[in-house]
Design a protein around this motif. Structure first.
Motif, mmCIF file in Angstrom:
data_model
loop_
_atom_site.group_PDB
_atom_site.id
_atom_site.type_symbol
_atom_site.label_atom_id
_atom_site.label_comp_id
_atom_site.label_asym_id
_atom_site.label_seq_id
_atom_site.Cartn_x
_atom_site.Cartn_y
_atom_site.Cartn_z
ATOM 1 N N ARG A 1 -52.922 -109.525 -24.403
ATOM 2 C CA ARG A 1 -52.725 -108.174 -23.857
ATOM 3 C C ARG A 1 -52.110 -108.189 -22.459
ATOM 4 O O ARG A 1 -51.495 -107.227 -22.037
ATOM 5 N N ILE A 2 -52.305 -109.291 -21.730
ATOM 6 C CA ILE A 2 -51.634 -109.476 -20.440
ATOM 7 C C ILE A 2 -50.700 -110.676 -20.604
ATOM 8 O O ILE A 2 -51.137 -111.747 -21.029
ATOM 9 N N THR A 3 -49.430 -110.500 -20.290
ATOM 10 C CA THR A 3 -48.466 -111.579 -20.527
ATOM 11 C C THR A 3 -48.229 -112.432 -19.288
ATOM 12 O O THR A 3 -48.416 -113.645 -19.318
ATOM 13 N N THR A 4 -47.811 -111.817 -18.188
ATOM 14 C CA THR A 4 -47.567 -112.586 -16.965
ATOM 15 C C THR A 4 -47.843 -111.717 -15.748
ATOM 16 O O THR A 4 -47.698 -110.495 -15.804
ATOM 17 N N VAL A 5 -48.276 -112.362 -14.662
ATOM 18 C CA VAL A 5 -48.588 -111.634 -13.431
ATOM 19 C C VAL A 5 -48.009 -112.398 -12.241
ATOM 20 O O VAL A 5 -47.715 -113.584 -12.322
ATOM 21 N N ASP A 6 -47.849 -111.688 -11.125
ATOM 22 C CA ASP A 6 -47.279 -112.292 -9.915
ATOM 23 C C ASP A 6 -48.319 -112.992 -9.060
ATOM 24 O O ASP A 6 -47.984 -113.868 -8.256
ATOM 25 N N ALA A 7 -49.576 -112.594 -9.206
ATOM 26 C CA ALA A 7 -50.656 -113.225 -8.443
ATOM 27 C C ALA A 7 -51.971 -113.023 -9.177
ATOM 28 O O ALA A 7 -52.138 -112.066 -9.943
ATOM 29 N N ILE A 8 -52.896 -113.944 -8.941
ATOM 30 C CA ILE A 8 -54.263 -113.842 -9.452
ATOM 31 C C ILE A 8 -55.204 -114.060 -8.279
ATOM 32 O O ILE A 8 -55.019 -115.004 -7.502
#
Length: 217
Positions: free
Chosen positions: A111-118
């Motif tokens: 449901r979440i593919t890619t993010v810029d920060a965690i």
């Protein structure tokens, strides 16, 4: 009941009690509780570039103690937590750029593919070692090539694994680096290693220092 089941039950009970502030520090007021979250959010932001057009995943968002401040500066936040009750509390804050997501982050549900920060604080180390390794692996899959992951995992010369749903797992430098390598990640700068072995009488001078991770190219 698995360790993750116990974690979910514990955080849900805290959410339903309405006493999250007392859980962290019994003597603090609600105002102090939310201000502590704002301070942590600003610490994260100091380690990140401009996030005004970026997507950030907050792992273990709880009731939004940190999320509320982060949302002022970030385009979109995935607020992820193991407890639906905690996520209900986040949704009650009515933050337009925050999407709640129910997950323990040990597996990838797509449901979440890619993010810029965690970002995550006071969450990862409540898991057992095997689950910490799985979570770091998912972080490595979700983070974009130039993104940053900011965590606070206590590193000690001798490791210790939590035996309760709210205990603390510490890792040796070798254990931590091994988990990072398996997740295709590396740490930026020297690790904040604490002497000896963790105890509630020995938190160590670097217990809560933030660690920045990057994905290997």
């Amino acid at each position: 009941m698995s360790h993750l089941d116990k974690l979910e039950q514990n955080w849900s009970n805290i959410a339903r009690s309405g006493e999250a502030a007392k859980h962290i520090r019994p003597s603090q007021s609600e105002e102090e509780y939310w201000e502590s979250g704002a301070i942590t959010a600003r610490m994260f932001l100091e380690l990140l570039p401009d996030m005004s057009d970026k997507v950030v995943l907050e792992f273990g968002c709880g009731n939004g103690r940190i999320t509320k401040e982060l949302a002022k500066y970030i385009h979109l936040i995935y607020a992820v937590d193991i407890s639906m009750d905690m996520l209900d509390a986040v949704e009650a804050l009515n933050l337009a750029n925050v999407i709640t997501h129910h997950s323990d982050c040990t597996t990838h549900d797509g449901r979440i593919t890619t993010v810029d920060a965690i970002v995550t604080q006071c969450v990862l180390f409540h898991n057992i070692k095997a689950d910490i390794a799985k979570i770091l692996t998912q972080f490595g899959r979700l983070i974009c090539p130039n993104g940053s992951i900011i965590i606070d995992q206590p590193i000690f010369e001798e490791s210790a694994e939590t035996e309760t749903h709210i205990g603390i797992t510490t890792l040796t430098p070798a254990e931590f680096v091994s988990m990072l390598e398996a997740a295709n990640l590396y740490h930026v700068g020297p690790l904040p290693v604490n002497p000896g072995k963790f105890s509630y009488e020995n938190f160590g001078p670097n217990y809560s220092k933030l660690i920045v991770l990057k994905r290997k190219r």
